[in-house]
Design an enzyme around this catalytic site. Sequence first.
Site, PDB file in Angstrom:
ATOM      1  N   ILE A  27      25.670  76.788  52.023  1.00  0.00           N
ATOM      2  CA  ILE A  27      25.254  76.211  50.741  1.00  0.00           C
ATOM      3  C   ILE A  27      25.052  77.313  49.692  1.00  0.00           C
ATOM      4  O   ILE A  27      25.395  77.134  48.512  1.00  0.00           O
ATOM      5  CB  ILE A  27      23.963  75.381  50.927  1.00  0.00           C
ATOM      6  CG1 ILE A  27      24.242  74.147  51.809  1.00  0.00           C
ATOM      7  CG2 ILE A  27      23.383  74.945  49.579  1.00  0.00           C
ATOM      8  CD1 ILE A  27      22.984  73.398  52.264  1.00  0.00           C
ATOM      9  N   ASP A  46      20.930  88.337  50.166  1.00  0.00           N
ATOM     10  CA  ASP A  46      21.054  87.863  51.551  1.00  0.00           C
ATOM     11  C   ASP A  46      20.864  89.066  52.472  1.00  0.00           C
ATOM     12  O   ASP A  46      21.068  90.209  52.055  1.00  0.00           O
ATOM     13  CB  ASP A  46      22.443  87.232  51.798  1.00  0.00           C
ATOM     14  CG  ASP A  46      22.469  86.262  52.975  1.00  0.00           C
ATOM     15  OD1 ASP A  46      22.672  85.054  52.763  1.00  0.00           O
ATOM     16  OD2 ASP A  46      22.283  86.730  54.114  1.00  0.00           O
ATOM     17  N   ASP A  72      16.189  91.769  52.844  1.00  0.00           N
ATOM     18  CA  ASP A  72      15.431  90.835  53.676  1.00  0.00           C
ATOM     19  C   ASP A  72      14.406  90.156  52.769  1.00  0.00           C
ATOM     20  O   ASP A  72      13.482  90.797  52.266  1.00  0.00           O
ATOM     21  CB  ASP A  72      14.725  91.578  54.818  1.00  0.00           C
ATOM     22  CG  ASP A  72      13.962  90.634  55.728  1.00  0.00           C
ATOM     23  OD1 ASP A  72      13.793  89.444  55.367  1.00  0.00           O
ATOM     24  OD2 ASP A  72      13.519  91.077  56.800  1.00  0.00           O
ATOM     25  N   SER A 151      14.776  70.325  52.396  1.00  0.00           N
ATOM     26  CA  SER A 151      15.511  69.555  53.416  1.00  0.00           C
ATOM     27  C   SER A 151      14.880  68.175  53.503  1.00  0.00           C
ATOM     28  O   SER A 151      13.704  67.996  53.148  1.00  0.00           O
ATOM     29  CB  SER A 151      15.396  70.257  54.783  1.00  0.00           C
ATOM     30  OG  SER A 151      15.835  69.412  55.827  1.00  0.00           O
ATOM     31  N   TYR A 164      10.223  74.046  61.269  1.00  0.00           N
ATOM     32  CA  TYR A 164      11.165  73.817  60.162  1.00  0.00           C
ATOM     33  C   TYR A 164      10.621  72.742  59.217  1.00  0.00           C
ATOM     34  O   TYR A 164      10.618  72.923  57.989  1.00  0.00           O
ATOM     35  CB  TYR A 164      12.523  73.414  60.747  1.00  0.00           C
ATOM     36  CG  TYR A 164      13.635  73.286  59.734  1.00  0.00           C
ATOM     37  CD1 TYR A 164      14.174  74.411  59.121  1.00  0.00           C
ATOM     38  CD2 TYR A 164      14.145  72.040  59.395  1.00  0.00           C
ATOM     39  CE1 TYR A 164      15.201  74.295  58.191  1.00  0.00           C
ATOM     40  CE2 TYR A 164      15.170  71.920  58.473  1.00  0.00           C
ATOM     41  CZ  TYR A 164      15.696  73.043  57.872  1.00  0.00           C
ATOM     42  OH  TYR A 164      16.711  72.923  56.946  1.00  0.00           O
ATOM     43  N   LYS A 168       9.589  73.329  55.268  1.00  0.00           N
ATOM     44  CA  LYS A 168      10.283  72.654  54.167  1.00  0.00           C
ATOM     45  C   LYS A 168       9.326  71.753  53.376  1.00  0.00           C
ATOM     46  O   LYS A 168       9.461  71.613  52.155  1.00  0.00           O
ATOM     47  CB  LYS A 168      11.481  71.872  54.702  1.00  0.00           C
ATOM     48  CG  LYS A 168      12.589  72.761  55.276  1.00  0.00           C
ATOM     49  CD  LYS A 168      13.156  73.721  54.235  1.00  0.00           C
ATOM     50  CE  LYS A 168      14.397  74.460  54.725  1.00  0.00           C
ATOM     51  NZ  LYS A 168      14.968  75.346  53.711  1.00  0.00           N
ATOM     52  N   THR A 196      22.329  66.253  56.428  1.00  0.00           N
ATOM     53  CA  THR A 196      23.195  67.133  57.222  1.00  0.00           C
ATOM     54  C   THR A 196      24.385  67.588  56.380  1.00  0.00           C
ATOM     55  O   THR A 196      25.152  66.764  55.887  1.00  0.00           O
ATOM     56  CB  THR A 196      23.721  66.388  58.460  1.00  0.00           C
ATOM     57  OG1 THR A 196      22.683  65.565  58.976  1.00  0.00           O
ATOM     58  CG2 THR A 196      24.173  67.362  59.524  1.00  0.00           C
ATOM     59  N   VAL A 197      24.509  68.899  56.229  1.00  0.00           N
ATOM     60  CA  VAL A 197      25.581  69.483  55.414  1.00  0.00           C
ATOM     61  C   VAL A 197      26.412  70.392  56.308  1.00  0.00           C
ATOM     62  O   VAL A 197      25.851  71.257  57.006  1.00  0.00           O
ATOM     63  CB  VAL A 197      24.981  70.289  54.236  1.00  0.00           C
ATOM     64  CG1 VAL A 197      26.097  70.885  53.388  1.00  0.00           C
ATOM     65  CG2 VAL A 197      24.061  69.413  53.399  1.00  0.00           C
TER      66      VAL A 197
END
Length: 263
Positions: A27, A46, A72, A151, A164, A168, A196-197
């Site tokens: 993404i 990144d 980081d 998410s 997770y 989120k 879901t991607v």
Amino acid sequence: MSAENAVAVTVTDTVAVAVVTGAASGIGRATALRLAADGFHVAMMDLDAAGLAATGELVQDAGGRARAFPVDLCDPLAVGSVTREIAVTVGAPELLVNVAGIGVAATVLETSDEDWNRVLAVNLTGPFLTTRAILPLMLDRGTGVIVNIASVAGQVGIPKRAAYCASKAGLVGLTKAVAVDHGHEGIRSVAICPGTVETEWIGKILANAPDPAAARAAMSARQLDGRMGTPEEIAALVAFLAGPDGRFVNGTALIADGGMTAA
Ligand SMILES: NC(=O)c1ccc[n+]([C@@H]2O[C@H](COP(=O)([O-])OP(=O)(O)OC[C@H]3O[C@@H](n4cnc5c(N)ncnc54)[C@H](O)[C@@H]3O)[C@@H](O)[C@H]2O)c1
């Protein structure tokens, strides 16, 4: 911004600057490509320097502008120094897109201290650090947009994703807090909650499943139209929120999940 934190900002031209984290893959890569195509000069953060270089080549091949800043995002000092470098060498960002994230498949009872801390560090502390570093530059300009890729796991419980889901949901909370504190100063802060991607991340989950084809079919069936989303569809939402058509959207979470959580 306080005097001791002041950054000498270079304004070389009128091209808007966007910072995209997680731009080495999935993404984040699609978002960097879309924003560059829309005319932004994209500063990409990144951990994965090789992935960033590959995204940079794709942007360049498409006629856009992007620069890679390997970092980081859990390291406060590194995020601060990269932000100063971006301000000086690329310009003051008017858009920040926090995309980088990780996941661990575990219930709360199965989650180790190490996994909990790592997931919270990347998914929640990372966006906090980039926001805290970049927001003053936006406030100096009197305008800015922050888009956090959360998410559906920040809206509903997803089985075996305890850390997770917590990270989120926290990111949605951070998004709203920033809007409430700084909306009156020209800042918009919005979360996107994808379902879901199909990205490298999902590819790894499918490859490690006992029956990858069955796992793919089950993941696809979660959406009402029987397919996973594409990174480009999420990037298009970022572009909408970043542009003038999105200017009345603030302090909320947009769900883009193909209807996965409608039932
Ligand atoms: N793919 C999906 O189905 C899906 C669904 C909902 C939400 N999301 C969210 O979208 C975001 C992107 O997911 P994706 O599927 O593109 O994943 P991806 O694994 O393809 O990309 C994630 C990127 O984050 C980077 N990253 C991880 N830890 C980092 C760190 N400490 N510092 C800097 N960079 C770091 C990775 O190197 C990688 O390039 C994540 O936040 C994820 O939670 C994904």
